[in-house]
Write a protein that holds these residues in place. Structure first.
Motif, PDB file in Angstrom:
ATOM      1  N   LYS A  45       0.830  -1.209   0.000  1.00 35.46           N
ATOM      2  CA  LYS A  45       0.000   0.000   0.000  1.00 35.46           C
ATOM      3  C   LYS A  45       0.861   1.253   0.000  1.00 35.46           C
ATOM      4  N   LEU A  46       1.939   1.246   0.771  1.00 38.93           N
ATOM      5  CA  LEU A  46       2.832   2.402   0.827  1.00 38.93           C
ATOM      6  C   LEU A  46       3.508   2.626  -0.524  1.00 38.93           C
ATOM      7  N   PHE A  51       4.071   5.622  -5.545  1.00 30.54           N
ATOM      8  CA  PHE A  51       4.078   5.600  -7.004  1.00 30.54           C
ATOM      9  C   PHE A  51       2.988   6.500  -7.563  1.00 30.54           C
ATOM     10  N   SER A  52       1.833   6.464  -6.944  1.00 33.65           N
ATOM     11  CA  SER A  52       0.722   7.304  -7.367  1.00 33.65           C
ATOM     12  C   SER A  52       1.083   8.785  -7.235  1.00 33.65           C
ATOM     13  N   GLU A  53       1.674   9.139  -6.118  1.00 30.25           N
ATOM     14  CA  GLU A  53       2.081  10.536  -5.918  1.00 30.25           C
ATOM     15  C   GLU A  53       3.140  10.948  -6.938  1.00 30.25           C
ATOM     16  N   PHE A  54       4.056  10.043  -7.234  1.00 27.75           N
ATOM     17  CA  PHE A  54       5.082  10.314  -8.239  1.00 27.75           C
ATOM     18  C   PHE A  54       4.442  10.598  -9.595  1.00 27.75           C
ATOM     19  N   SER A  59       2.718  14.235 -13.993  1.00 30.97           N
ATOM     20  CA  SER A  59       1.684  14.720 -14.909  1.00 30.97           C
ATOM     21  C   SER A  59       1.482  16.224 -14.786  1.00 30.97           C
ATOM     22  N   VAL A  60       1.756  16.777 -13.615  1.00 31.87           N
ATOM     23  CA  VAL A  60       1.636  18.229 -13.415  1.00 31.87           C
ATOM     24  C   VAL A  60       2.832  18.932 -14.060  1.00 31.87           C
TER      25      VAL A  60
END
Length: 62
Positions: A45-46, A51-54, A59-60
């Motif tokens: 989960k961590l 990875f999601s935050e990365f 994308s920003v």
């Protein structure tokens, strides 16, 4: 009859989504040289969160 077709199609979509998610997870673990046997659910989960935050940051940036 039409309801059964829709239900079947929805199940096929869910199955394909699960396959893609599993392949993605396996590739990430493989590319990071992580050992499946040593990953707890909390660690998974961590890693997923990191990875999601990365990906969100990347994308920003573009």
């Amino acid at each position: 009859m039409f309801g059964l077709i829709i239900e079947f199609a929805n199940q096929k979509i869910k199955d394909e989504k699960n396959k893609i998610e599993q392949r993605l997870g396996k590739q990430i673990i493989s590319q990071a040289n992580l050992d499946y046997a040593n990953l707890s659910n909390d660690q998974i989960k961590l890693l997923a969160k990191q990875f999601s935050e990365f990906l969100k940051v990347k994308s920003v940036d573009h």
